[in-house]
Design a protein around this motif. Structure first.
Motif, PDB file in Angstrom:
ATOM      1  N   ALA A 138       0.814  -1.216   0.000  1.00 51.00           N
ATOM      2  CA  ALA A 138       0.000   0.000   0.000  1.00 51.00           C
ATOM      3  C   ALA A 138       0.850   1.269   0.000  1.00 51.00           C
ATOM      4  O   ALA A 138       0.329   2.363  -0.229  1.00 51.00           O
ATOM      5  N   GLU A 139       2.159   1.123   0.241  1.00 55.42           N
ATOM      6  CA  GLU A 139       3.055   2.280   0.270  1.00 55.42           C
ATOM      7  C   GLU A 139       3.513   2.654  -1.134  1.00 55.42           C
ATOM      8  O   GLU A 139       3.539   1.817  -2.041  1.00 55.42           O
ATOM      9  N   VAL A 140       3.922   3.920  -1.293  1.00 56.17           N
ATOM     10  CA  VAL A 140       4.539   4.359  -2.539  1.00 56.17           C
ATOM     11  C   VAL A 140       6.054   4.279  -2.417  1.00 56.17           C
ATOM     12  O   VAL A 140       6.748   3.780  -3.306  1.00 56.17           O
ATOM     13  N   LYS A 141       6.588   4.764  -1.305  1.00 60.33           N
ATOM     14  CA  LYS A 141       8.014   4.668  -0.992  1.00 60.33           C
ATOM     15  C   LYS A 141       8.176   3.810   0.255  1.00 60.33           C
ATOM     16  O   LYS A 141       7.369   3.887   1.186  1.00 60.33           O
ATOM     17  N   HIS A 142       9.232   3.001   0.253  1.00 58.30           N
ATOM     18  CA  HIS A 142       9.427   2.055   1.350  1.00 58.30           C
ATOM     19  C   HIS A 142      10.671   2.402   2.162  1.00 58.30           C
ATOM     20  O   HIS A 142      11.722   2.720   1.598  1.00 58.30           O
ATOM     21  N   LYS A 143      10.535   2.315   3.467  1.00 59.87           N
ATOM     22  CA  LYS A 143      11.712   2.439   4.342  1.00 59.87           C
ATOM     23  C   LYS A 143      12.465   1.118   4.392  1.00 59.87           C
ATOM     24  O   LYS A 143      13.691   1.085   4.537  1.00 59.87           O
ATOM     25  N   GLU A 144      11.716   0.039   4.308  1.00 63.49           N
ATOM     26  CA  GLU A 144      12.325  -1.285   4.233  1.00 63.49           C
ATOM     27  C   GLU A 144      11.962  -1.896   2.889  1.00 63.49           C
ATOM     28  O   GLU A 144      10.804  -1.833   2.467  1.00 63.49           O
ATOM     29  N   TYR A 145      12.962  -2.467   2.229  1.00 67.74           N
ATOM     30  CA  TYR A 145      12.700  -3.006   0.888  1.00 67.74           C
ATOM     31  C   TYR A 145      13.746  -4.057   0.531  1.00 67.74           C
ATOM     32  O   TYR A 145      14.756  -4.227   1.224  1.00 67.74           O
ATOM     33  N   PHE A 146      13.487  -4.772  -0.578  1.00 62.36           N
ATOM     34  CA  PHE A 146      14.392  -5.805  -1.067  1.00 62.36           C
ATOM     35  C   PHE A 146      15.289  -5.279  -2.187  1.00 62.36           C
ATOM     36  O   PHE A 146      16.479  -5.569  -2.231  1.00 62.36           O
ATOM     37  N   LEU A 147      14.704  -4.521  -3.137  1.00 63.31           N
ATOM     38  CA  LEU A 147      15.426  -4.089  -4.334  1.00 63.31           C
ATOM     39  C   LEU A 147      15.608  -2.583  -4.414  1.00 63.31           C
ATOM     40  O   LEU A 147      16.686  -2.104  -4.748  1.00 63.31           O
ATOM     41  N   SER A 148      14.551  -1.837  -4.147  1.00 63.80           N
ATOM     42  CA  SER A 148      14.614  -0.376  -4.232  1.00 63.80           C
ATOM     43  C   SER A 148      13.475   0.218  -3.408  1.00 63.80           C
ATOM     44  O   SER A 148      12.498  -0.465  -3.095  1.00 63.80           O
ATOM     45  N   GLU A 149      13.588   1.487  -3.097  1.00 67.46           N
ATOM     46  CA  GLU A 149      12.591   2.107  -2.219  1.00 67.46           C
ATOM     47  C   GLU A 149      11.231   2.277  -2.882  1.00 67.46           C
ATOM     48  O   GLU A 149      10.231   2.484  -2.198  1.00 67.46           O
ATOM     49  N   ASP A 150      11.203   2.182  -4.214  1.00 61.18           N
ATOM     50  CA  ASP A 150       9.909   2.292  -4.909  1.00 61.18           C
ATOM     51  C   ASP A 150       9.523   0.981  -5.592  1.00 61.18           C
ATOM     52  O   ASP A 150       8.762   0.975  -6.564  1.00 61.18           O
ATOM     53  N   GLU A 151      10.018  -0.139  -5.099  1.00 67.92           N
ATOM     54  CA  GLU A 151       9.703  -1.445  -5.680  1.00 67.92           C
ATOM     55  C   GLU A 151       8.209  -1.747  -5.588  1.00 67.92           C
ATOM     56  O   GLU A 151       7.489  -1.208  -4.738  1.00 67.92           O
ATOM     57  N   LYS A 152       7.763  -2.619  -6.487  1.00 67.76           N
ATOM     58  CA  LYS A 152       6.355  -2.994  -6.563  1.00 67.76           C
ATOM     59  C   LYS A 152       6.157  -4.407  -6.026  1.00 67.76           C
ATOM     60  O   LYS A 152       7.028  -5.273  -6.175  1.00 67.76           O
ATOM     61  N   TYR A 153       4.978  -4.629  -5.432  1.00 64.65           N
ATOM     62  CA  TYR A 153       4.662  -5.925  -4.835  1.00 64.65           C
ATOM     63  C   TYR A 153       3.413  -6.515  -5.477  1.00 64.65           C
ATOM     64  O   TYR A 153       2.482  -5.803  -5.859  1.00 64.65           O
TER      65      TYR A 153
END
Length: 379
Positions: A154-169
């Motif tokens: 549900a986020e647009v930018k992530h504080k925690e991520y796997f690939l990048s801060e704007d990755e898609k799920y």
């Protein structure tokens, strides 16, 4: 009750003479990427499309090197009786509004979803780019607790991520053992299943699977077809869906059940010159809408907002027609698979001939396939 299976398409019906005596196939344009030998044989240079008379807006769109876009029909308050009598036999996609889907359309907020199914682990797709490509596998599989996944999606930018801060799920639910078990929301997400009312517009014995999906905003899924009918129930969020008729398979550059053309809005026409000939049917789904997608119709989906959806697949053909090992609903019917294997063996046999003879007899095979198997109402 077995629904009628013959579709009614809007294309011009060719005369018997045209169907029985088609012109010889044209060679592929230079630089065109070839698919399998089977695709070359059945769709040589888009021969069928070359014979189709396209008029009006379609012709103008082709002149501009753009696809013709046709809005998907929208119907409201369609009863089961009307669907089976007037909609289902046509074998065309339709958006159904005003369907009773249960409490899910109002209850399934991010907070509710997170609390309802808690920290159970789910396997998800994670992509650094919005356009997910199954053929090149430009995504990775990761596992997260369901509540953590929902909040990240549900986020647009992530504080925690796997690939990048704007990755898609993206979550596409599967059975307990994906190789053996089908997806069924009643088994994988039993608490959420209590909120859903699936439209019973098919017989219970036709039911195949119910696939729970959650997508990040902006995520685009590759163009593909399924071999079973389905309802795409948009529970929350908004989606754009582009669809292509089975008749346009020659223009979609297929690899198995999927199209090589990833960006349907800005396709590489140097690489995929025939793609412009495919007619796009398009619709936008709001929360509460249901899209009927007939088997074999290609579809490409963009989640314009964070959204939750449920796909319900059911068998259009008799149960014995399907591959018993298919848990996703995308393996070709057994008769089709056998026919392709036989054709591949025939093509292998042609390799024993010199090129000139191989070309000639391959073209004869194409004409025979057109004469014996092509539909008369498929221009």
């Amino acid at each position: 009750m077995a629904p009628a299976r013959r579709s009614v398409e809007s294309a011009r019906e060719p005369s018997p003479g045209e169907e029985r005596n088609p012109p010889p196939p044209r060679p592929l344009p230079s630089g065109r990427r070839r698919g399998t030998f089977l695709h070359q044989l059945c769709f040589p240079g888009g021969a069928v499309g070359e014979r189709t008379r396209v008029a009006g807006a379609e012709a103008a769109a082709m002149e501009r090197r753009e696809q013709a876009v046709v809005p998907v029909e929208v119907l409201a308050a369609v009863t089961r009786e009307r669907f089976l009598r007037d909609v289902y036999p046509r074998r065309m996609p339709v958006v159904l509004k005003g369907m009773e889907l249960g409490a899910c359309t109002t209850k399934w907020t991010v907070d509710y979803l997170s609390q309802a199914e808690g920290s159970k682990e789910v396997k998800i797709h994670v992509s650094a780019v919005p356009q997910m490509d199954f053929l090149s596998k430009n995504f990775v599989y990761r596992t997260l607790p369901f509540d953590v996944f929902v909040r990240r999606a549900a986020e647009v930018k992530h504080k925690e991520y796997f690939l990048s801060e704007d990755e898609k799920y993206y979550l596409r639910s599967v059975g307990e053992d994906a190789r053996k078990d089908i997806a069924d929301i009643r088994k994988q997400f039993p608490i959420l299943a209590e909120d859903v009312q699936i439209p019973e517009y098919f017989e219970k014995e036709q039911f195949f699977s119910s696939v729970f999906r959650i997508s990040s905003a902006g995520l685009q899924l590759w163009t593909h077809y399924d071999v079973m009918d389905n309802f795409l129930m948009q529970v929350t969020g908004r989606k754009r869906v582009a669809l292509y008729s089975p008749r346009d398979a020659p223009y979609l550059y297929l690899s198995g059940t999927k199209s090589e053309v990833l960006d349907v809005d800005n396709p590489d026409l140097e690489k995929y010159p025939l793609f412009v000939k495919a007619k796009r049917y398009q619709c936008f789904l709001e929360a509460g809408d249901v899209l009927f997608i007939p088997a074999l119709w290609f579809h490409n989906v963009i989640s314009e907002e964070f959204g939750v959806a449920l796909n319900v697949f059911w068998k259009h053909l008799p149960a014995e027609s399907y591959d018993k090992s298919d848990t996703y609903g995308n393996k070709d019917p057994t008769a089709a698979s056998r026919a392709i294997q036989i054709l591949d063996r025939a093509l292998k046999t042609l390799e024993e001939l010199p090129e000139e003879y191989r070309d000639f007899y391959a073209r004869r095979m194409v004409l025979r396939i057109q004469e014996k198997a092509y539909r008369n109402d498929y221009g």
